[in-house]
Write a protein that holds these residues in place. Structure first.
Motif, mmCIF file in Angstrom:
data_model
loop_
_atom_site.group_PDB
_atom_site.id
_atom_site.type_symbol
_atom_site.label_atom_id
_atom_site.label_comp_id
_atom_site.label_asym_id
_atom_site.label_seq_id
_atom_site.Cartn_x
_atom_site.Cartn_y
_atom_site.Cartn_z
ATOM 1 N N VAL A 28 0.839 -1.201 0.000
ATOM 2 C CA VAL A 28 0.000 0.000 0.000
ATOM 3 C C VAL A 28 0.873 1.249 0.000
ATOM 4 O O VAL A 28 0.668 2.167 -0.801
ATOM 5 C CB VAL A 28 -0.942 -0.002 1.224
ATOM 6 N N HIS A 31 2.281 2.490 -3.145
ATOM 7 C CA HIS A 31 1.346 3.012 -4.137
ATOM 8 C C HIS A 31 0.702 4.342 -3.749
ATOM 9 O O HIS A 31 -0.061 4.904 -4.534
ATOM 10 C CB HIS A 31 0.257 1.972 -4.419
ATOM 11 N N LEU A 32 0.990 4.830 -2.553
ATOM 12 C CA LEU A 32 0.391 6.091 -2.109
ATOM 13 C C LEU A 32 1.470 7.146 -1.899
ATOM 14 O O LEU A 32 2.547 6.850 -1.376
ATOM 15 C CB LEU A 32 -0.361 5.879 -0.788
ATOM 16 N N GLU A 36 -1.611 10.948 0.769
ATOM 17 C CA GLU A 36 -2.523 9.804 0.701
ATOM 18 C C GLU A 36 -2.222 8.806 1.814
ATOM 19 O O GLU A 36 -3.137 8.208 2.377
ATOM 20 C CB GLU A 36 -2.414 9.123 -0.656
ATOM 21 N N GLN A 37 -0.934 8.658 2.135
ATOM 22 C CA GLN A 37 -0.554 7.751 3.219
ATOM 23 C C GLN A 37 -1.145 8.218 4.546
ATOM 24 O O GLN A 37 -1.597 7.403 5.356
ATOM 25 C CB GLN A 37 0.966 7.650 3.326
ATOM 26 N N TRP A 40 -4.709 7.240 4.550
ATOM 27 C CA TRP A 40 -4.770 5.788 4.740
ATOM 28 C C TRP A 40 -4.643 5.431 6.218
ATOM 29 O O TRP A 40 -5.395 4.624 6.747
ATOM 30 C CB TRP A 40 -3.654 5.138 3.923
ATOM 31 N N ARG A 68 -0.733 3.949 -10.804
ATOM 32 C CA ARG A 68 -0.663 4.365 -9.406
ATOM 33 C C ARG A 68 -1.920 5.126 -8.983
ATOM 34 O O ARG A 68 -2.489 4.833 -7.928
ATOM 35 C CB ARG A 68 0.608 5.194 -9.149
ATOM 36 N N PRO A 69 -2.423 6.106 -9.761
ATOM 37 C CA PRO A 69 -3.645 6.804 -9.333
ATOM 38 C C PRO A 69 -4.864 5.877 -9.226
ATOM 39 O O PRO A 69 -5.708 6.066 -8.340
ATOM 40 C CB PRO A 69 -3.857 7.863 -10.413
ATOM 41 N N ALA A 72 -4.389 3.964 -6.022
ATOM 42 C CA ALA A 72 -4.631 4.884 -4.902
ATOM 43 C C ALA A 72 -6.125 5.105 -4.708
ATOM 44 O O ALA A 72 -6.618 5.133 -3.570
ATOM 45 C CB ALA A 72 -3.913 6.208 -5.134
ATOM 46 N N LEU A 75 -7.511 2.133 -2.999
ATOM 47 C CA LEU A 75 -7.083 2.079 -1.608
ATOM 48 C C LEU A 75 -7.821 3.077 -0.727
ATOM 49 O O LEU A 75 -8.035 2.833 0.464
ATOM 50 C CB LEU A 75 -5.575 2.335 -1.507
ATOM 51 N N LEU A 76 -8.213 4.194 -1.302
ATOM 52 C CA LEU A 76 -8.819 5.265 -0.505
ATOM 53 C C LEU A 76 -10.325 5.388 -0.719
ATOM 54 O O LEU A 76 -10.934 6.347 -0.269
ATOM 55 C CB LEU A 76 -8.115 6.589 -0.822
#
Length: 84
Positions: A28, A31-32, A36-37, A40, A68-69, A72, A75-76
């Motif tokens: 994760v 990729h952020l 963004e992290q 997360w 990647r976007p 992301a 993930l979000l």
């Protein structure tokens, strides 16, 4: 019916007292980007586990098109819950 099953799985998954596995956490964070992290890390453990699983499925489904976007975003996708 699959929507109800999804919600039941999410409910019982929320009862598990641990976050995502270390390998998923490392994947994760690769990729952020920094902001963004931070978002997360503000998500619940259950939401982080779920989001990592969703993002892995997106990556498998899209292959090289899973930029990647896109990862992301997967993930979000539930990050709004953290503030509500």
């Amino acid at each position: 019916m699959s929507g109800a099953l999804h919600l039941v799985r999410r409910f019982f998954g929320s009862l598990v007292p641990f976050g995502e596995p270390r390998a998923d956490r490392e994947w994760v964070l690769e990729h952020l980007i920094e902001g963004e992290q931070e978002i997360w890390r503000g998500m619940s453990r259950a939401d982080r586990r779920h989001a990592a699983a969703v993002a892995r499925r997106v990556e498998r489904a899209l292959g090289h098109e899973a930029t990647r976007p896109v990862i992301a975003a997967a993930l979000l996708h539930d990050c709004g819950k953290a503030v509500s």
